[in-house]
Write a protein that holds these residues in place. Structure first.
Motif, PDB file in Angstrom:
ATOM      1  N   TYR A   1      21.022  -6.306  -3.197  1.00 27.79           N
ATOM      2  CA  TYR A   1      22.426  -6.626  -3.458  1.00 27.79           C
ATOM      3  C   TYR A   1      22.528  -7.510  -4.690  1.00 27.79           C
ATOM      4  O   TYR A   1      21.671  -8.352  -4.933  1.00 27.79           O
ATOM      5  CB  TYR A   1      23.039  -7.380  -2.275  1.00 27.79           C
ATOM      6  N   THR A   2      23.613  -7.323  -5.439  1.00 27.72           N
ATOM      7  CA  THR A   2      23.915  -8.170  -6.573  1.00 27.72           C
ATOM      8  C   THR A   2      25.208  -8.910  -6.269  1.00 27.72           C
ATOM      9  O   THR A   2      26.194  -8.307  -5.838  1.00 27.72           O
ATOM     10  CB  THR A   2      24.069  -7.340  -7.860  1.00 27.72           C
ATOM     11  N   PHE A   3      25.184 -10.245  -6.469  1.00 25.96           N
ATOM     12  CA  PHE A   3      26.322 -11.108  -6.184  1.00 25.96           C
ATOM     13  C   PHE A   3      26.763 -11.806  -7.458  1.00 25.96           C
ATOM     14  O   PHE A   3      25.934 -12.166  -8.295  1.00 25.96           O
ATOM     15  CB  PHE A   3      25.938 -12.189  -5.161  1.00 25.96           C
ATOM     16  N   ALA A   4      28.066 -12.028  -7.608  1.00 25.40           N
ATOM     17  CA  ALA A   4      28.631 -12.825  -8.695  1.00 25.40           C
ATOM     18  C   ALA A   4      29.926 -13.438  -8.173  1.00 25.40           C
ATOM     19  O   ALA A   4      30.488 -12.976  -7.175  1.00 25.40           O
ATOM     20  CB  ALA A   4      28.893 -11.977  -9.934  1.00 25.40           C
ATOM     21  N   ILE A   5      30.407 -14.470  -8.843  1.00 23.04           N
ATOM     22  CA  ILE A   5      31.588 -15.190  -8.377  1.00 23.04           C
ATOM     23  C   ILE A   5      32.485 -15.538  -9.555  1.00 23.04           C
ATOM     24  O   ILE A   5      32.013 -15.702 -10.679  1.00 23.04           O
ATOM     25  CB  ILE A   5      31.158 -16.465  -7.610  1.00 23.04           C
ATOM     26  N   THR A   6      33.770 -15.617  -9.277  1.00 17.40           N
ATOM     27  CA  THR A   6      34.740 -16.107 -10.259  1.00 17.40           C
ATOM     28  C   THR A   6      35.553 -17.219  -9.607  1.00 17.40           C
ATOM     29  O   THR A   6      35.626 -17.319  -8.386  1.00 17.40           O
ATOM     30  CB  THR A   6      35.716 -15.008 -10.722  1.00 17.40           C
ATOM     31  N   ALA A   7      36.166 -18.035 -10.437  1.00 19.82           N
ATOM     32  CA  ALA A   7      37.095 -19.060  -9.966  1.00 19.82           C
ATOM     33  C   ALA A   7      38.510 -18.588 -10.282  1.00 19.82           C
ATOM     34  O   ALA A   7      38.735 -17.876 -11.265  1.00 19.82           O
ATOM     35  CB  ALA A   7      36.807 -20.390 -10.648  1.00 19.82           C
ATOM     36  N   VAL A   8      39.473 -18.970  -9.446  1.00 18.41           N
ATOM     37  CA  VAL A   8      40.870 -18.575  -9.623  1.00 18.41           C
ATOM     38  C   VAL A   8      41.714 -19.847  -9.657  1.00 18.41           C
ATOM     39  O   VAL A   8      41.573 -20.711  -8.782  1.00 18.41           O
ATOM     40  CB  VAL A   8      41.338 -17.651  -8.476  1.00 18.41           C
ATOM     41  N   ASP A   9      42.606 -19.958 -10.668  1.00 16.21           N
ATOM     42  CA  ASP A   9      43.428 -21.169 -10.755  1.00 16.21           C
ATOM     43  C   ASP A   9      44.711 -21.019  -9.944  1.00 16.21           C
ATOM     44  O   ASP A   9      44.953 -19.990  -9.301  1.00 16.21           O
ATOM     45  CB  ASP A   9      43.711 -21.527 -12.209  1.00 16.21           C
ATOM     46  N   LEU A  10      45.531 -22.064  -9.959  1.00  7.99           N
ATOM     47  CA  LEU A  10      46.768 -22.089  -9.171  1.00  7.99           C
ATOM     48  C   LEU A  10      47.774 -21.034  -9.613  1.00  7.99           C
ATOM     49  O   LEU A  10      48.665 -20.661  -8.846  1.00  7.99           O
ATOM     50  CB  LEU A  10      47.406 -23.481  -9.239  1.00  7.99           C
ATOM     51  N   ASN A  11      47.646 -20.524 -10.843  1.00 11.69           N
ATOM     52  CA  ASN A  11      48.533 -19.473 -11.351  1.00 11.69           C
ATOM     53  C   ASN A  11      47.976 -18.079 -11.112  1.00 11.69           C
ATOM     54  O   ASN A  11      48.557 -17.097 -11.550  1.00 11.69           O
ATOM     55  CB  ASN A  11      48.788 -19.675 -12.848  1.00 11.69           C
ATOM     56  N   GLY A  12      46.826 -17.976 -10.449  1.00 11.20           N
ATOM     57  CA  GLY A  12      46.226 -16.680 -10.163  1.00 11.20           C
ATOM     58  C   GLY A  12      45.351 -16.139 -11.268  1.00 11.20           C
ATOM     59  O   GLY A  12      44.864 -15.007 -11.171  1.00 11.20           O
ATOM     60  N   LEU A  13      45.133 -16.923 -12.324  1.00 16.43           N
ATOM     61  CA  LEU A  13      44.266 -16.475 -13.411  1.00 16.43           C
ATOM     62  C   LEU A  13      42.809 -16.621 -12.980  1.00 16.43           C
ATOM     63  O   LEU A  13      42.420 -17.632 -12.397  1.00 16.43           O
ATOM     64  CB  LEU A  13      44.533 -17.279 -14.680  1.00 16.43           C
ATOM     65  N   GLU A  14      42.018 -15.601 -13.283  1.00 14.10           N
ATOM     66  CA  GLU A  14      40.634 -15.538 -12.838  1.00 14.10           C
ATOM     67  C   GLU A  14      39.681 -15.769 -13.999  1.00 14.10           C
ATOM     68  O   GLU A  14      39.879 -15.242 -15.091  1.00 14.10           O
ATOM     69  CB  GLU A  14      40.384 -14.163 -12.213  1.00 14.10           C
ATOM     70  N   SER A  15      38.644 -16.546 -13.746  1.00 11.93           N
ATOM     71  CA  SER A  15      37.630 -16.795 -14.772  1.00 11.93           C
ATOM     72  C   SER A  15      36.765 -15.567 -14.961  1.00 11.93           C
ATOM     73  O   SER A  15      36.858 -14.588 -14.214  1.00 11.93           O
ATOM     74  CB  SER A  15      36.749 -17.972 -14.346  1.00 11.93           C
ATOM     75  N   GLY A  16      35.886 -15.631 -15.927  1.00 12.04           N
ATOM     76  CA  GLY A  16      34.878 -14.594 -16.092  1.00 12.04           C
ATOM     77  C   GLY A  16      33.850 -14.699 -14.976  1.00 12.04           C
ATOM     78  O   GLY A  16      33.782 -15.703 -14.258  1.00 12.04           O
ATOM     79  N   LEU A  17      33.055 -13.662 -14.806  1.00  8.90           N
ATOM     80  CA  LEU A  17      32.031 -13.652 -13.759  1.00  8.90           C
ATOM     81  C   LEU A  17      30.912 -14.646 -14.060  1.00  8.90           C
ATOM     82  O   LEU A  17      30.534 -14.830 -15.214  1.00  8.90           O
ATOM     83  CB  LEU A  17      31.409 -12.261 -13.633  1.00  8.90           C
ATOM     84  N   SER A  18      30.386 -15.223 -13.006  1.00  5.95           N
ATOM     85  CA  SER A  18      29.200 -16.053 -13.123  1.00  5.95           C
ATOM     86  C   SER A  18      28.009 -15.156 -13.447  1.00  5.95           C
ATOM     87  O   SER A  18      28.116 -13.930 -13.436  1.00  5.95           O
ATOM     88  CB  SER A  18      28.935 -16.780 -11.806  1.00  5.95           C
ATOM     89  N   SER A  19      26.892 -15.759 -13.677  1.00  6.49           N
ATOM     90  CA  SER A  19      25.661 -14.987 -13.801  1.00  6.49           C
ATOM     91  C   SER A  19      25.415 -14.270 -12.470  1.00  6.49           C
ATOM     92  O   SER A  19      25.706 -14.833 -11.404  1.00  6.49           O
ATOM     93  CB  SER A  19      24.477 -15.897 -14.102  1.00  6.49           C
ATOM     94  N   ALA A  20      24.905 -13.083 -12.547  1.00  4.51           N
ATOM     95  CA  ALA A  20      24.661 -12.294 -11.323  1.00  4.51           C
ATOM     96  C   ALA A  20      23.377 -12.773 -10.655  1.00  4.51           C
ATOM     97  O   ALA A  20      22.435 -13.193 -11.313  1.00  4.51           O
ATOM     98  CB  ALA A  20      24.565 -10.824 -11.659  1.00  4.51           C
ATOM     99  N   LEU A  21      23.372 -12.687  -9.345  1.00  2.00           N
ATOM    100  CA  LEU A  21      22.201 -12.992  -8.540  1.00  2.00           C
ATOM    101  C   LEU A  21      21.863 -11.744  -7.754  1.00  2.00           C
ATOM    102  O   LEU A  21      22.693 -11.237  -6.993  1.00  2.00           O
ATOM    103  CB  LEU A  21      22.502 -14.151  -7.579  1.00  2.00           C
ATOM    104  N   SER A  22      20.677 -11.199  -7.955  1.00  3.59           N
ATOM    105  CA  SER A  22      20.241 -10.010  -7.204  1.00  3.59           C
ATOM    106  C   SER A  22      19.180 -10.434  -6.215  1.00  3.59           C
ATOM    107  O   SER A  22      18.288 -11.208  -6.548  1.00  3.59           O
ATOM    108  CB  SER A  22      19.679  -8.959  -8.148  1.00  3.59           C
ATOM    109  N   ILE A  23      19.296  -9.896  -5.006  1.00  6.44           N
ATOM    110  CA  ILE A  23      18.330 -10.248  -3.976  1.00  6.44           C
ATOM    111  C   ILE A  23      18.093  -9.052  -3.062  1.00  6.44           C
ATOM    112  O   ILE A  23      19.038  -8.374  -2.679  1.00  6.44           O
ATOM    113  CB  ILE A  23      18.775 -11.469  -3.162  1.00  6.44           C
ATOM    114  N   PRO A  24      16.821  -8.764  -2.751  1.00  9.68           N
ATOM    115  CA  PRO A  24      16.544  -7.694  -1.800  1.00  9.68           C
ATOM    116  C   PRO A  24      16.760  -8.206  -0.368  1.00  9.68           C
ATOM    117  O   PRO A  24      16.349  -9.312  -0.033  1.00  9.68           O
ATOM    118  CB  PRO A  24      15.064  -7.367  -2.043  1.00  9.68           C
ATOM    119  N   ILE A  25      17.403  -7.409   0.427  1.00  7.11           N
ATOM    120  CA  ILE A  25      17.669  -7.761   1.822  1.00  7.11           C
ATOM    121  C   ILE A  25      17.106  -6.628   2.672  1.00  7.11           C
ATOM    122  O   ILE A  25      17.571  -5.501   2.608  1.00  7.11           O
ATOM    123  CB  ILE A  25      19.178  -7.960   2.060  1.00  7.11           C
ATOM    124  N   ASN A  26      16.078  -6.947   3.438  1.00 10.39           N
ATOM    125  CA  ASN A  26      15.479  -5.941   4.303  1.00 10.39           C
ATOM    126  C   ASN A  26      14.698  -6.577   5.409  1.00 10.39           C
ATOM    127  O   ASN A  26      14.451  -7.705   5.476  1.00 10.39           O
ATOM    128  CB  ASN A  26      14.600  -4.963   3.532  1.00 10.39           C
TER     129      ASN A  26
END
Length: 147
Positions: free
Chosen positions: A122-147
């Motif tokens: 799986y690859t995960f990334a996150i953004t922040a959202v301000d009070l006006n609903g504007l979204e930041s760019g994606l964080s660096s991606a984190l990939s991790i095998p899950i099994n």
């Protein structure tokens, strides 16, 4: 998507992974009717081996991150300016249009627990959202095998 601020290195992801195994459904181990054993027989069957633990059918993960402290222009960013975050994840081998988005409310909330039902990378990334609903760019991606 409009960019409100850049995500600095402080908005990184950490991952805690635990496998969840459902309880065994082997029937009721206690009988309402006791079974009498013959008095003159001896059990000569070989001992049974330990049952094999089934593979997990779900995987519980916890993502943790640090809130951003500055906007893209370098000006300070207060937690009260952040309405929440959006966590994006995708199972490797699936089309990027099938990514999953999970909203996280509150600027002070910096973790999310998820239950994944399929093994894989799986690859995960996150953004922040301000009070006006504007979204930041994606964080660096984190990939991790899950099994």
């Amino acid at each position: 998507m409009q960019t409100l601020w850049g995500i600095s290195a402080t908005l990184g992801l950490a991952l805690l992974l635990t496998a969840c195994v459902p309880p065994s459904d082997s029937g009721n181990p206690v009988s309402d009717n006791p079974v009498s054993s013959p008095s003159s027989s001896t059990n000569t069957s070989p001992p049974t081996s330990n049952p094999i633990t089934p593979a997990p059918t779900s995987y519980k993960i916890t993502l943790k991150w640090n809130a951003p402290s500055a906007r893209a222009d370098g000006s300070p960013l207060s937690l009260s300016d952040i309405s929440g975050y959006r966590v994006y994840y995708l199972l490797e081998g699936t089309d990027s249009s099938q990514d999953t988005t999970v909203p996280v409310n509150g600027g002070t909330t910096t973790s999310l627990s998820l239950t994944l039902t399929a093994p894989g990378s799986y690859t995960f990334a996150i953004t922040a959202v301000d009070l006006n609903g504007l979204e930041s760019g994606l964080s660096s991606a984190l990939s991790i095998p899950i099994n």
